[in-house]
Design a protein around this motif. Sequence first.
Motif, PDB file in Angstrom:
ATOM      1  N   UNK A 100       3.606  10.377 -10.611  1.00  0.00           N
ATOM      2  CA  UNK A 100       4.706  10.435 -11.766  1.00  0.00           C
ATOM      3  C   UNK A 100       4.096  11.294 -12.783  1.00  0.00           C
ATOM      4  N   UNK A 101       5.206  11.462 -13.610  1.00  0.00           N
ATOM      5  CA  UNK A 101       5.213  12.282 -15.111  1.00  0.00           C
ATOM      6  C   UNK A 101       4.120  11.816 -15.827  1.00  0.00           C
ATOM      7  N   UNK A 102       4.034  10.610 -16.038  1.00  0.00           N
ATOM      8  CA  UNK A 102       2.896   9.844 -16.996  1.00  0.00           C
ATOM      9  C   UNK A 102       1.573  10.204 -16.563  1.00  0.00           C
ATOM     10  N   UNK A 103       1.532   9.970 -15.198  1.00  0.00           N
ATOM     11  CA  UNK A 103       0.077  10.190 -14.584  1.00  0.00           C
ATOM     12  C   UNK A 103      -0.461  11.476 -14.926  1.00  0.00           C
ATOM     13  N   UNK A 104       0.584  12.587 -14.672  1.00  0.00           N
ATOM     14  CA  UNK A 104       0.248  13.880 -14.710  1.00  0.00           C
ATOM     15  C   UNK A 104      -0.074  14.251 -16.190  1.00  0.00           C
ATOM     16  N   UNK A 105       0.714  13.866 -17.084  1.00  0.00           N
ATOM     17  CA  UNK A 105       0.589  14.279 -18.586  1.00  0.00           C
ATOM     18  C   UNK A 105      -0.696  13.450 -19.090  1.00  0.00           C
ATOM     19  N   UNK A 106      -1.168  12.407 -18.657  1.00  0.00           N
ATOM     20  CA  UNK A 106      -2.374  11.478 -19.267  1.00  0.00           C
ATOM     21  C   UNK A 106      -3.349  11.863 -18.021  1.00  0.00           C
ATOM     22  N   UNK A 107      -3.269  12.500 -17.112  1.00  0.00           N
ATOM     23  CA  UNK A 107      -4.579  12.874 -16.254  1.00  0.00           C
ATOM     24  C   UNK A 107      -4.870  11.510 -15.695  1.00  0.00           C
ATOM     25  N   UNK A 108      -4.068  10.650 -15.476  1.00  0.00           N
ATOM     26  CA  UNK A 108      -4.370   9.151 -14.702  1.00  0.00           C
ATOM     27  C   UNK A 108      -4.399   9.140 -13.419  1.00  0.00           C
ATOM     28  N   UNK A 109      -5.724   8.908 -13.102  1.00  0.00           N
ATOM     29  CA  UNK A 109      -5.754   8.824 -11.430  1.00  0.00           C
ATOM     30  C   UNK A 109      -6.043   7.641 -10.899  1.00  0.00           C
ATOM     31  N   UNK A 110      -5.582   6.589 -11.278  1.00  0.00           N
ATOM     32  CA  UNK A 110      -5.813   5.113 -11.146  1.00  0.00           C
ATOM     33  C   UNK A 110      -5.016   4.805  -9.740  1.00  0.00           C
ATOM     34  N   UNK A 111      -3.888   5.470  -9.381  1.00  0.00           N
ATOM     35  CA  UNK A 111      -3.181   5.079  -8.201  1.00  0.00           C
ATOM     36  C   UNK A 111      -2.632   6.335  -7.587  1.00  0.00           C
ATOM     37  N   UNK A 112      -3.626   7.168  -6.954  1.00  0.00           N
ATOM     38  CA  UNK A 112      -3.489   8.513  -6.185  1.00  0.00           C
ATOM     39  C   UNK A 112      -2.507   7.987  -4.809  1.00  0.00           C
ATOM     40  N   UNK A 113      -1.624   9.214  -4.764  1.00  0.00           N
ATOM     41  CA  UNK A 113      -0.874   9.155  -3.420  1.00  0.00           C
ATOM     42  C   UNK A 113      -1.806   9.930  -2.294  1.00  0.00           C
ATOM     43  N   UNK A 114      -2.838  10.722  -2.612  1.00  0.00           N
ATOM     44  CA  UNK A 114      -3.631  11.171  -1.624  1.00  0.00           C
ATOM     45  C   UNK A 114      -4.784  11.825  -2.135  1.00  0.00           C
ATOM     46  N   UNK A 115      -6.163  12.012  -1.543  1.00  0.00           N
ATOM     47  CA  UNK A 115      -7.085  12.693  -1.985  1.00  0.00           C
ATOM     48  C   UNK A 115      -7.504  13.923  -0.971  1.00  0.00           C
ATOM     49  N   UNK A 116      -7.779  14.983  -1.440  1.00  0.00           N
ATOM     50  CA  UNK A 116      -7.989  16.004  -0.716  1.00  0.00           C
ATOM     51  C   UNK A 116      -9.274  16.739  -1.117  1.00  0.00           C
ATOM     52  N   UNK A 117     -10.413  16.827  -0.226  1.00  0.00           N
ATOM     53  CA  UNK A 117     -11.708  17.204  -0.841  1.00  0.00           C
ATOM     54  C   UNK A 117     -12.476  18.049   0.295  1.00  0.00           C
ATOM     55  N   UNK A 118     -11.855  18.811   0.811  1.00  0.00           N
ATOM     56  CA  UNK A 118     -12.716  19.403   1.892  1.00  0.00           C
ATOM     57  C   UNK A 118     -12.783  20.877   1.446  1.00  0.00           C
ATOM     58  N   UNK A 119     -12.055  21.419   0.207  1.00  0.00           N
ATOM     59  CA  UNK A 119     -12.447  22.459  -0.473  1.00  0.00           C
ATOM     60  C   UNK A 119     -11.571  23.506   0.423  1.00  0.00           C
TER      61      UNK A 119
END
Length: 137
Positions: free
Chosen positions: A76-95
């Motif tokens: 969502x917009x607010x999560x994006x605006x405030x860098x809120x990472x409490x309820x992510x849709x997905x996490x990518x971390x392979x590089x």
Amino acid sequence: MSEVLVVHDQSRLIPPPPQSQVLSSGKIYKVGDSKGWRVYDSDYYYNWSEEKEFHVGDNLLFKYGQELNDVLEISGDLEFLYCNMTSPVALHKTGYDLVRLTKPGVHYFISSKPGHCEAGLKLQVVLSPMDRSGYAR
């Protein structure tokens, strides 16, 4: 054991599907181009995405140092605006993460590393509801 003999009838050729029904594989956009996914100035990724036209079926390629970064897909917009990472849709971390864009609308990506999102490591992508052939998907 019975045997079956299959004979191809050349008089009944099946025509290929119309070009409009062939699904394109979409474009692959390397996020940040040669700079990749890392902290730059706060408007870098905003400007990067603004000059592109994204469609259903396109892909985002996030390249970064695996030990230094990650990509958090948020909703969502607010999560994006405030860098809120409490309820992510997905996490990518392979590089070397390839994210397929499958739904029209706005998609949000941030880094979950401390201070990175606040420093501008976040991306908003507006996805057209049409595929590259001009048909709704």
